[in-house]
Design a protein around this motif. Sequence first.
Motif, PDB file in Angstrom:
ATOM      1  N   LEU A   1      -2.607  -1.351  -6.554  1.00 47.72           N
ATOM      2  CA  LEU A   1      -3.721  -0.838  -5.755  1.00 47.72           C
ATOM      3  C   LEU A   1      -3.246   0.092  -4.645  1.00 47.72           C
ATOM      4  N   VAL A   2      -2.235  -0.325  -3.890  1.00 46.05           N
ATOM      5  CA  VAL A   2      -1.783   0.460  -2.745  1.00 46.05           C
ATOM      6  C   VAL A   2      -1.086   1.747  -3.190  1.00 46.05           C
ATOM      7  N   THR A   3      -0.223   1.662  -4.187  1.00 44.06           N
ATOM      8  CA  THR A   3       0.464   2.872  -4.651  1.00 44.06           C
ATOM      9  C   THR A   3      -0.516   3.870  -5.250  1.00 44.06           C
ATOM     10  N   ASP A   4      -1.487   3.381  -6.002  1.00 36.72           N
ATOM     11  CA  ASP A   4      -2.496   4.295  -6.573  1.00 36.72           C
ATOM     12  C   ASP A   4      -3.328   4.956  -5.476  1.00 36.72           C
ATOM     13  N   ALA A   5      -3.647   4.208  -4.420  1.00 37.82           N
ATOM     14  CA  ALA A   5      -4.408   4.791  -3.312  1.00 37.82           C
ATOM     15  C   ALA A   5      -3.618   5.906  -2.629  1.00 37.82           C
ATOM     16  N   PHE A   6      -2.312   5.712  -2.473  1.00 41.92           N
ATOM     17  CA  PHE A   6      -1.473   6.735  -1.858  1.00 41.92           C
ATOM     18  C   PHE A   6      -1.463   8.035  -2.671  1.00 41.92           C
ATOM     19  N   CYS A   7      -1.786   7.936  -3.959  1.00 40.62           N
ATOM     20  CA  CYS A   7      -1.732   9.108  -4.832  1.00 40.62           C
ATOM     21  C   CYS A   7      -3.025   9.919  -4.843  1.00 40.62           C
TER      22      CYS A   7
ATOM     23  N   SER B   1       3.204   2.975 -11.591  1.00 37.42           N
ATOM     24  CA  SER B   1       2.611   3.403 -10.329  1.00 37.42           C
ATOM     25  C   SER B   1       3.672   3.811  -9.312  1.00 37.42           C
ATOM     26  N   VAL B   2       4.749   3.045  -9.241  1.00 39.17           N
ATOM     27  CA  VAL B   2       5.834   3.379  -8.312  1.00 39.17           C
ATOM     28  C   VAL B   2       6.490   4.695  -8.729  1.00 39.17           C
ATOM     29  N   PHE B   3       6.669   4.896 -10.028  1.00 36.30           N
ATOM     30  CA  PHE B   3       7.260   6.138 -10.529  1.00 36.30           C
ATOM     31  C   PHE B   3       6.388   7.339 -10.160  1.00 36.30           C
ATOM     32  N   THR B   4       5.072   7.171 -10.227  1.00 32.77           N
ATOM     33  CA  THR B   4       4.146   8.253  -9.884  1.00 32.77           C
ATOM     34  C   THR B   4       4.289   8.654  -8.417  1.00 32.77           C
TER      35      THR B   4
END
Length: 507
Positions: free
Chosen positions: A132-138, A210-213
Motif C-alpha cells: 500500500l505505502v510503496t504504491d502510494a509513493f508511485c 512494488s519495491v522494485f517499482t
Amino acid sequence: MSVLKKFAGDTAIYGLSTILSRMIAFALTPIYARALPVGGNGIFTAMYGYAAIINPILAFGMETTFFRYLQKKNDNRQLVYNNAFGAVIAISIVFLLFSLLFLDRIIDFMQTGDVKDHADYAFYVKCFLTILVTDAFCVIPFAKIRAEGRPIRFGTIKCLNIFIVVFFNVFFLFLIPMIISHKLPGGEWMASWYRPKWVGYVFLSNVIASVFTIFLLLPEILQLKLKFDVGMFREMFVYSWPVLIANISFIINEALDKAMLKHMLPANISDQEVGIYGLCAKIALFLSIFVQAFRLGAEPFFFNHSKNKNAKETYARIMNYFVITVAVIAVALVANINILATIIVGPETRVVNNHVIQNIYWSGLGVVPPLVFGYLSLGIYMNLSVWYKLSDQTKYGLYISGIGAVLTIVLNWIFIPQYSYMASAWISFIAYAGMMVMSYLWGQRNYPIPYQLKKNLAYIVAAIVIVFISFNVFNRNIFIGNALLILFALAAFYAEKKELMALLRKN
C-alpha cells in the motif's frame, strides 16, 4: 476532427501499455485457480479488496488535482509537483504509523474461518502494508510521467512491475515444487522451508514488485523539492478532497462487496464464496481494463483541451465512440464466456476415477453480465465526470459517488445473506448505472455538453438485449453468441460509417 485523432493516439499509447500489463496480470488468475485452494483465493481476494479501498485514501485525489493544477498554474509546475507529491507522502507515513500501532487488532480482524493462524495473517498484513505505502509513493511520479508525455517510460515500468509479479508467483508456486520433487540442486534446502499452496507467496511476490517499482521511479522521486506553497496547497486541497471521497466511493462499489461477503456469510463458506466471485469477476475485468486504459489517456486530454473552441463537441464525439466500443466489448465477453472461463478457472467438468467432477467456479458465471454492464456504466460515468472536473465543481462527484456508495453498502447488507455474490454483482450494476444517470442530469444543468443521448441509449439497450439472448435464451452457445456479436458490430459500423470515414480522411 484532427483533435479526435490526437486523442485516439494518446489513449492508444497509454492504453496499450495498461492493457498489456493487465493482460499479463490476468495470466495469474488461472495460476491462482490451479495452485491455491479456493479458500486461499478468497483470502487474497478479500485483502486486495481492502487495498483497493485504502489506495485512493493515500493518494487523496491528488492525481486528478495534479493534472488540473498543471493546467491552471502552468508557470509553477514544480510547486504543483511538490505540493501533490508531498501531500501523498505525508498521508502515507501517517497511515503506516497508525497501522503499526494497531497491528495486532488489524491481524485479528482479518482472520476469519474455523482455522486461525496469527503468524500467517501477521505476514499477510505486513506485506499488505508495504504494498500500500510503496504504491502510494508511485502515484504522483507516474502522473508526472504522463503529464510530460513519456508514455514509453510509463508503459515500461508498468509492464516490468507485472512481469516481476508473474515471475515470482510462478517461481514460488510452480518452480520450487518442481525443483523439490525432481531433487534438483537446492531442492533439499528449499524443502526445509517451503510451504506448498501457501497464499503468502502471492503477497511476497507483490512486495518485491512494488519495491522494485520505487527504484525505477527514483529519477522522478528525486525531483521532489522541499519547497511548498501553502496558498496553492489550500486551493488544491479544496479541489482534491471531494475527488478523494468520490474515488473511495468508486472503490466501495468495486471492492467492498468482497469484504462484506467474507464477513457476512457463514465462516465455513465465506472464503469459498469470495473465491468463486473473485475469479468469475475476472472475466468482466476485460471491460474494466479498457475503461482504465481510456481514463489514462482521457484525463490529461480533457484538461489540456478544455479551452479549445469546440471542446464540448469533441467530448460528445468521444462519448459516442466510447459507448459503441464498450457495448461491443460487453457483447463479445458474454458471447465467449465459456472460452474465457475455461482459460481462467479450467474446464467445466473433469473426470477423476471415472467420476465426472463439476468445476465449482463455473457456478458463479451468472455474475458476469451484470458486472460487465456495471463497468460499462462506470466508463460512461468517467466520460461524464469531465463537467465537474473542468468547472471546479468536484463537490458533485462527491454527491454522486456518495449516493452510489450508500446504495452499495445498504443493498449488500440486505441481500448478501440470502443471495450471496449474485446480489453483489447486481448491486454493482445498479450503483454504477445510478451514478451514470445522476451525473448526466446534473452535468447538463451545470455544464451542458451536446451528447447524442438517443443514439448512445440505443447502443446500450441493444447490447443488453443481445447479452440476455446469448446468455439466458441460448445458454451461452458460443456460435449463436458470436453471430449476434458480428451482426451488432456490423450494424454499429454501418450507422457510423460516414463519420468514421470523414475522421480517417482528416489530417
